[in-house]
Design a protein around this motif. Structure first.
Motif, PDB file in Angstrom:
ATOM      1  N   PHE A 138     -17.201 -17.849  13.150  1.00  0.00           N
ATOM      2  CA  PHE A 138     -15.836 -17.360  13.004  1.00  0.00           C
ATOM      3  C   PHE A 138     -15.714 -15.954  13.581  1.00  0.00           C
ATOM      4  O   PHE A 138     -16.550 -15.084  13.313  1.00  0.00           O
ATOM      5  CB  PHE A 138     -15.430 -17.346  11.537  1.00  0.00           C
ATOM      6  CG  PHE A 138     -15.311 -18.728  10.925  1.00  0.00           C
ATOM      7  CD1 PHE A 138     -14.079 -19.350  10.832  1.00  0.00           C
ATOM      8  CD2 PHE A 138     -16.435 -19.382  10.454  1.00  0.00           C
ATOM      9  CE1 PHE A 138     -13.965 -20.620  10.272  1.00  0.00           C
ATOM     10  CE2 PHE A 138     -16.340 -20.644   9.884  1.00  0.00           C
ATOM     11  CZ  PHE A 138     -15.096 -21.268   9.795  1.00  0.00           C
ATOM     12  N   ALA A 139     -14.644 -15.750  14.343  1.00  0.00           N
ATOM     13  CA  ALA A 139     -14.365 -14.423  14.882  1.00  0.00           C
ATOM     14  C   ALA A 139     -13.734 -13.546  13.805  1.00  0.00           C
ATOM     15  O   ALA A 139     -13.395 -14.006  12.712  1.00  0.00           O
ATOM     16  CB  ALA A 139     -13.428 -14.547  16.082  1.00  0.00           C
ATOM     17  N   SER A 140     -13.567 -12.279  14.115  1.00  0.00           N
ATOM     18  CA  SER A 140     -12.936 -11.347  13.191  1.00  0.00           C
ATOM     19  C   SER A 140     -11.543 -11.834  12.825  1.00  0.00           C
ATOM     20  O   SER A 140     -10.777 -12.307  13.686  1.00  0.00           O
ATOM     21  CB  SER A 140     -12.853  -9.961  13.836  1.00  0.00           C
ATOM     22  OG  SER A 140     -12.185  -9.053  12.993  1.00  0.00           O
ATOM     23  N   ASP A 141     -11.191 -11.758  11.539  1.00  0.00           N
ATOM     24  CA  ASP A 141      -9.896 -12.207  10.996  1.00  0.00           C
ATOM     25  C   ASP A 141      -9.736 -13.716  11.005  1.00  0.00           C
ATOM     26  O   ASP A 141      -8.667 -14.226  10.659  1.00  0.00           O
ATOM     27  CB  ASP A 141      -8.710 -11.567  11.736  1.00  0.00           C
ATOM     28  CG  ASP A 141      -8.623 -10.071  11.476  1.00  0.00           C
ATOM     29  OD1 ASP A 141      -8.986  -9.649  10.354  1.00  0.00           O
ATOM     30  OD2 ASP A 141      -8.196  -9.330  12.372  1.00  0.00           O
ATOM     31  N   ALA A 142     -10.747 -14.452  11.404  1.00  0.00           N
ATOM     32  CA  ALA A 142     -10.680 -15.916  11.351  1.00  0.00           C
ATOM     33  C   ALA A 142     -11.157 -16.380   9.978  1.00  0.00           C
ATOM     34  O   ALA A 142     -11.731 -15.623   9.187  1.00  0.00           O
ATOM     35  CB  ALA A 142     -11.530 -16.529  12.456  1.00  0.00           C
ATOM     36  N   GLY A 143     -10.901 -17.662   9.687  1.00  0.00           N
ATOM     37  CA  GLY A 143     -11.318 -18.212   8.415  1.00  0.00           C
ATOM     38  C   GLY A 143     -11.010 -19.697   8.357  1.00  0.00           C
ATOM     39  O   GLY A 143     -10.588 -20.308   9.338  1.00  0.00           O
TER      40      GLY A 143
END
Length: 389
Positions: free
Chosen positions: A68-73
Motif C-alpha cells: 500500500f502506498a501512502s494514504d492508501a488502505g
C-alpha cells in the motif's frame, strides 16, 4: 556446436518470466460480486495506491502480498466481506511501500458478514492517519457491529494502535495473535476483552490492552472470563468506569488491570452482577493505577448485589481510594462480598468504605453483615473500615 545450441535452447525454455505486480482498482469489488486475489509469485503481488473499497466478497489466497502506498488502505463495507486465510508456510501480508511505521492507513471493516476471517496474516507499517471522520487510527479498525475471526496473525509497526475496536455490538474473537512495535496493542470495547485468547502483546511503546469503559453502551451484560495475557488490561478514563450489568466477570490468576485516573469497576445493581477475582499465591490478581500515587483511581464499587460469587482472593489492590469513591472497596446497601489473602497498599482513604445506610444516624452504623474478610495485609492506608457520613 549442435549440442551447445540445444543446451542454450533448453535453458531459455526453463527461464520463467518475472511476474510484475498488478495495481488494484479503488473500487475493487462491487456489491453482490466476488473476487479472489491469487498468489502470483511476484514477491509483491498487488499494489494499492488508494483506499481500496470492497462492497462484495473478497478472498485473499495464501501467500498473497499487497503493498500500500501512502494514504492508501483497505475498506470493507457493510455489504462486503474479507476472507484472508493464509497458512503458516504461506502467510498473507499487507504492507507499506515504505517500510516505516505509518506508511499507510491500514484496514477498516464495517462488515457483519460471518465469513470475515483473518488467519495467518501480517499487517505491518500501517496506522498512518485517520481513516474516518471519527479520527480512528490503527492498523486494523473495526466499526460497530463488525464480525471477525482473527487467529495466528501479526500486527507490527503501526504508528498508532494495532487494533481499534471502540464501538459496540461486536462479534469478534482474537486468538494467538502477536501485536508488537506499535504505540499500543489494542484499544477495545470492554465486551471484546473476554474474547482474546493467547498471543503476545509486548514490545510496543506502551504494553497495555486499553479497554473503553461503559460510556456509549460498553458495559458488560454477558458473563465473561478475562485471561492472563502478556500485557495488562487498562481501563480508559475516556469511557469512565467499567460497569457490570447482569453479568459475572471472572479474572484468571495472574490478570493485571490498570486504571487511568479516576476510573474503577462498578459491580452492578442486581444479584446477577458479580466479580470473581481469585488468584493464586504464585499468580495473584492485581488492581493498580497507571499513576503510582495513592488515590489515583477510584476502586471497586459493589452496589446492592447479594451474589455469593463476589469474591476477591490472593489479590493486590493498590493506589486506589480517590475522592470519587472514598475507599479501595466501596459498598452500598450491604452487598455480599468475601475478601481473603489480599494486600491493600497506598490507598488514599480506607480499605473498606461503607456508604451511609437509609435513615443514617452518626455513630449508630454497623459493619456490612454480608462482608467477610480475613488475612488482609495493609501498607500506607488511611484505615481499614470507614463509615459514610
Amino acid at each position: 556446436m549442435v549440442l551447445l545450441s540445444l543446451l542454450a535452447a533448453c535453458k531459455k525454455e526453463n527461464v520463467e518470466p518475472v511476474a510484475e505486480p498488478l495495481t488494484l482498482e479503488c473500487d475493487l469489488v462491487a456489491k453482490g460480486e466476488s473476487l479472489t486475489l491469487e498468489d502470483r509469485g511476484a514477491g509483491v503481488d498487488y499494489i494499492a495506491s488508494c483506499v481500496v473499497n470492497v462492497r462484495g466478497d473478497l478472498t485473499l489466497a495464501p501467500g498473497v502480498v499487497i503493498q500500500f502506498a501512502s494514504d492508501a488502505g483497505l475498506r470493507i463495507y457493510e455489504d462486503g466481506s474479507i476472507q484472508a486465510a493464509g497458512t503458516e508456510e504461506k502467510p498473507i501480508v499487507l504492507t507499506g511501500e515504505d517500510q516505516l511505521p505509518g506508511a499507510w492507513k491500514g484496514v477498516i471493516s464495517y462488515s457483519a458478514d460471518v465469513k470475515n476471517e483473518l488467519r495467518h496474516c501480517t499487517i505491518e507499517y500501517a496506522g498512518g492517519g485517520a481513516f474516518n471522520s471519527n479520527g480512528n487510527e490503527a492498523a486494523l479498525i473495526l466499526w460497530s457491529g463488525t464480525k471477525l475471526r482473527m487467529s495466528d496473525c501479526t500486527i507490527t509497526g503501526s504508528a498508532a494502535y494495532g487494533i481499534d475496536a471502540t464501538y459496540s455490538n461486536y462479534d469478534v474473537t482474537i486468538d494467538n495473535t502477536t501485536i508488537t512495535q506499535c504505540e499500543m496493542p489494542m484499544y477495545i470495547s470492554a465486551p471484546i476483552a473476554g474474547h482474546i485468547s493467547g498471543g503476545n502483546f509486548t514490545g510496543n511503546a506502551t504494553d497495555a490492552i486499553r479497554v473503553l469503559g461503559s460510556k456509549g453502551g460498553h458495559r458488560l451484560v454477558e458473563d465473561q472470563t478475562w485471561k492472563a495475557l502478556s500485557a495488562p488490561y487498562r481501563v480508559s478514563a475516556e469511557g469512565d468506569d467499567l460497569q457490570l450489568g447482569a453479568a459475572t466477570l471472572t479474572l484468571e490468576p495472574g490478570v493485571t488491570i490498570e486504571f487511568e485516573n479516576g476510573t474503577g469497576i462498578q459491580i452492578g445493581e442486581s444479584d446477577a452482577s458479580s466479580l470473581v477475582a481469585v488468584g493464586s499465591v504464585i499468580a495473584p490478581i492485581t488492581f493498580t493505577g497507571v499513576n503510582k500515587v495513592a488515590g489515583s483511581w477510584g476502586g471497586l464499587e459493589f452496589r446492592f448485589t447479594k451474589s455469593p460469587q463476589n469474591r476477591i482472593q490472593n489479590a493486590v489492590i493498590e493506589y486506589a481510594g480517590s475522592a470519587k469513591w472514598p475507599g479501595a472497596i466501596y459498598m452500598w446497601s450491604n452487598p455480599a462480598l468475601s475478601v481473603t489473602n489480599t494486600t491493600f497498599r497506598h490507598i488514599g482513604t480506607c480499605v473498606f468504605y461503607d456508604a451511609p445506610k437509609p435513615n443514617y444516624n452518626p455513630g449508630s452504623q454497623t459493619q456490612n453483615p454480608n462482608l467477610g474478610y480475613d488475612s488482609i495485609t495493609t501498607e500506607s492506608v488511611g484505615g481499614t473500615y470507614c463509615y459514610g457520613g
